[in-house]
Design a protein around this motif. Structure first.
Motif, PDB file in Angstrom:
ATOM      1  N   ARG A  31       9.874 -10.435 -18.170  1.00  0.00           N
ATOM      2  CA  ARG A  31      10.752 -11.307 -17.369  1.00  0.00           C
ATOM      3  C   ARG A  31      10.606 -12.750 -17.783  1.00  0.00           C
ATOM      4  O   ARG A  31       9.609 -13.169 -18.395  1.00  0.00           O
ATOM      5  CB  ARG A  31      10.502 -11.115 -15.882  1.00  0.00           C
ATOM      6  CG  ARG A  31       9.148 -11.353 -15.216  1.00  0.00           C
ATOM      7  CD  ARG A  31       8.183 -12.218 -15.786  1.00  0.00           C
ATOM      8  NE  ARG A  31       7.117 -12.625 -14.898  1.00  0.00           N
ATOM      9  CZ  ARG A  31       6.576 -13.842 -14.901  1.00  0.00           C
ATOM     10  NH1 ARG A  31       6.965 -14.751 -15.743  1.00  0.00           N
ATOM     11  NH2 ARG A  31       5.603 -14.153 -14.076  1.00  0.00           N
ATOM     12  N   ALA A  76      10.987 -16.455 -15.723  1.00  0.00           N
ATOM     13  CA  ALA A  76      11.037 -16.874 -14.314  1.00  0.00           C
ATOM     14  C   ALA A  76      11.073 -18.395 -14.181  1.00  0.00           C
ATOM     15  O   ALA A  76      10.099 -19.010 -13.750  1.00  0.00           O
ATOM     16  CB  ALA A  76       9.831 -16.282 -13.583  1.00  0.00           C
ATOM     17  N   THR A 111      11.772 -22.230 -12.898  1.00  0.00           N
ATOM     18  CA  THR A 111      11.874 -22.964 -11.632  1.00  0.00           C
ATOM     19  C   THR A 111      13.028 -23.955 -11.779  1.00  0.00           C
ATOM     20  O   THR A 111      13.044 -24.722 -12.752  1.00  0.00           O
ATOM     21  CB  THR A 111      10.568 -23.747 -11.393  1.00  0.00           C
ATOM     22  OG1 THR A 111       9.490 -22.819 -11.384  1.00  0.00           O
ATOM     23  CG2 THR A 111      10.590 -24.490 -10.067  1.00  0.00           C
ATOM     24  N   GLU A 167      12.922 -18.972  -9.671  1.00  0.00           N
ATOM     25  CA  GLU A 167      11.828 -19.258  -8.735  1.00  0.00           C
ATOM     26  C   GLU A 167      12.188 -20.485  -7.897  1.00  0.00           C
ATOM     27  O   GLU A 167      11.613 -21.568  -8.025  1.00  0.00           O
ATOM     28  CB  GLU A 167      10.508 -19.397  -9.506  1.00  0.00           C
ATOM     29  CG  GLU A 167      10.221 -18.089 -10.287  1.00  0.00           C
ATOM     30  CD  GLU A 167       8.773 -17.711 -10.431  1.00  0.00           C
ATOM     31  OE1 GLU A 167       7.946 -18.567 -10.768  1.00  0.00           O
ATOM     32  OE2 GLU A 167       8.459 -16.520 -10.198  1.00  0.00           O
ATOM     33  N   TYR A 188       4.015 -20.481  -4.905  1.00  0.00           N
ATOM     34  CA  TYR A 188       4.260 -19.790  -6.171  1.00  0.00           C
ATOM     35  C   TYR A 188       3.289 -18.624  -6.378  1.00  0.00           C
ATOM     36  O   TYR A 188       3.693 -17.526  -6.761  1.00  0.00           O
ATOM     37  CB  TYR A 188       4.139 -20.808  -7.322  1.00  0.00           C
ATOM     38  CG  TYR A 188       3.816 -20.188  -8.646  1.00  0.00           C
ATOM     39  CD1 TYR A 188       4.752 -19.410  -9.318  1.00  0.00           C
ATOM     40  CD2 TYR A 188       2.545 -20.336  -9.218  1.00  0.00           C
ATOM     41  CE1 TYR A 188       4.444 -18.801 -10.533  1.00  0.00           C
ATOM     42  CE2 TYR A 188       2.237 -19.744 -10.426  1.00  0.00           C
ATOM     43  CZ  TYR A 188       3.177 -18.967 -11.078  1.00  0.00           C
ATOM     44  OH  TYR A 188       2.855 -18.358 -12.257  1.00  0.00           O
ATOM     45  N   ARG A 237       4.348 -16.169 -20.707  1.00  0.00           N
ATOM     46  CA  ARG A 237       4.724 -17.461 -20.125  1.00  0.00           C
ATOM     47  C   ARG A 237       3.878 -18.564 -20.735  1.00  0.00           C
ATOM     48  O   ARG A 237       3.023 -18.314 -21.589  1.00  0.00           O
ATOM     49  CB  ARG A 237       4.539 -17.402 -18.602  1.00  0.00           C
ATOM     50  CG  ARG A 237       3.108 -17.112 -18.208  1.00  0.00           C
ATOM     51  CD  ARG A 237       2.963 -16.928 -16.701  1.00  0.00           C
ATOM     52  NE  ARG A 237       1.583 -16.600 -16.339  1.00  0.00           N
ATOM     53  CZ  ARG A 237       1.207 -16.181 -15.148  1.00  0.00           C
ATOM     54  NH1 ARG A 237       2.100 -16.031 -14.168  1.00  0.00           N
ATOM     55  NH2 ARG A 237      -0.062 -15.907 -14.900  1.00  0.00           N
ATOM     56  N   LYS A 273       7.015 -28.298 -15.599  1.00  0.00           N
ATOM     57  CA  LYS A 273       7.985 -28.284 -14.514  1.00  0.00           C
ATOM     58  C   LYS A 273       8.451 -29.673 -14.110  1.00  0.00           C
ATOM     59  O   LYS A 273       9.589 -29.874 -13.772  1.00  0.00           O
ATOM     60  CB  LYS A 273       7.360 -27.618 -13.291  1.00  0.00           C
ATOM     61  CG  LYS A 273       7.229 -26.132 -13.431  1.00  0.00           C
ATOM     62  CD  LYS A 273       6.724 -25.547 -12.123  1.00  0.00           C
ATOM     63  CE  LYS A 273       5.233 -25.332 -12.144  1.00  0.00           C
ATOM     64  NZ  LYS A 273       4.804 -24.358 -13.141  1.00  0.00           N
TER      65      LYS A 273
END
Ligand code: GLU
Ligand code: ZN
Length: 295
Positions: free
Chosen positions: A9, A11, A13, A45, A172, A190, A231
């Motif tokens: 996956r 994911a 944000t 997310e 999270y 990731r 992020k």
């Protein structure tokens, strides 16, 4: 015994647009999944609406499409999963594994950022309180497919951590564990900024009886100004018309060696080459890579 089918996956944000560092992570998870005939899921997310950038969700999806990524099934939004998170928090509270914490920001200062357990036995009401998970005085370790052995002592290096914030938002650490298990994810690929979150996630999986996935953490890309492309870094969206050169650059950042003929290819052709030639063992065993040193 048959192995479970690979489910990977990506994911993101939606606190900003996809940048080169997220492209590297997306590409690694995509190629790792597709190279073994696995599925690749997409999960937004969106746990923290106040930190969401307007239009980021739509921009992330259209960038992924322009770069040729195809995900399996429907996009999952964490904002639609609150009842699942609430249920688990209630169970953890009832079992005495989690507790309400009313410490102010001021009280939380010091102690190297590690919560000293002040509210552990205070019996505070849940209302207007954060919920923290008790951690054991134990070292957790796992073998990352690229980074190798990683160890962290939860009591000494992390402390009891927040699973629901005082403002009611879910954390999270909790959401990622519940959703990876719910979606049947077998392999998490990731950025290496999340290496030191993994032991917390392993502990949660153990408490909840969930199977731990395999982990592969790719190097984080560092900007010339020393900024981590993480992020919080507000960067412009990846340019749609640069899909081929940026995908090639991301492939090289992952240690792969695409041939120069691909410079004239489409994004789909670059991805197809990447799938056919994927070798995760070539990924640099480093937590960070300087963007300036990539060619
Ligand atoms: N949403 C996280 C991020 O954008 C990634 C979570 C994960 O891959 O576990 O950094
Ligand atoms: Zn407290």
């Amino acid at each position: 015994m048959t192995l479970p089918p690979y489910i990977g996956r990506f994911a993101p944000t939606p606190s900003g647009f996809l940048h080169f560092g997220s492209l590297v992570a997306a590409l690694a998870s995509y190629l790792d999944a597709r190279a073994c005939g696995g599925q690749w899921l997409l999960r937004m997310e969106d746990l923290d609406p106040p930190r969401e950038a307007p239009g980021a969700q739509t921009a992330i999806l259209s960038t992924l499409e322009a770069y040729g990524f195809e995900w399996d099934g429907e996009l999952v939004n964490q904002s639609a999963r609150h009842s699942a998170y609430a249920l688990v928090i209630d169970r953890l509270l009832q079992a005495g594994l989690a507790y309400a914490c009313t410490c102010s920001r001021k009280q939380l200062e010091g102690n190297g950022g590690i919560y000293p357990g002040t509210c552990r036995n205070a019996g505070h009401a849940q209302h207007d309180a954060a919920i923290r998970l008790r951690v054991p005085e134990l070292e957790y370790h796992f073998v990352d497919r690229v980074q190798g052995q990683f160890r962290q002592h939860l009591g000494r290096e992390v402390g009891d951590f927040v699973i629901r914030r005082r403002d009611g938002l879910y954390a999270y650490q909790l959401a990622v564990v519940l959703d990876d298990a719910w979606q049947g994810v077998t392999d998490v690929v990731r950025g290496a900024d999340l290496l030191n979150s993994t032991p917390r996630q392993l502990y949660l999986q153990e408490l909840l009886g969930l199977p731990p996935p395999d982990y592969l953490h790719v190097p984080l890309i560092i900007q010339p100004d020393g900024h981590k492309l993480g992020k919080s870094y507000r960067s412009p969206p990846l340019p749609t018309e640069q899909a081929t050169p940026l995908l090639l650059r991301a492939l090289r950042a992952l240690g792969q060696c695409p041939p120069t003929e691909l410079n004239a290819g489409s994004a789909q052709e670059v991805l197809a080459w990447g799938i056919a030639h994927w070798d995760a063992l070539l990924i640099p065993r480093s937590r960070t890579l300087a963007e300036a040193q990539l060619h």
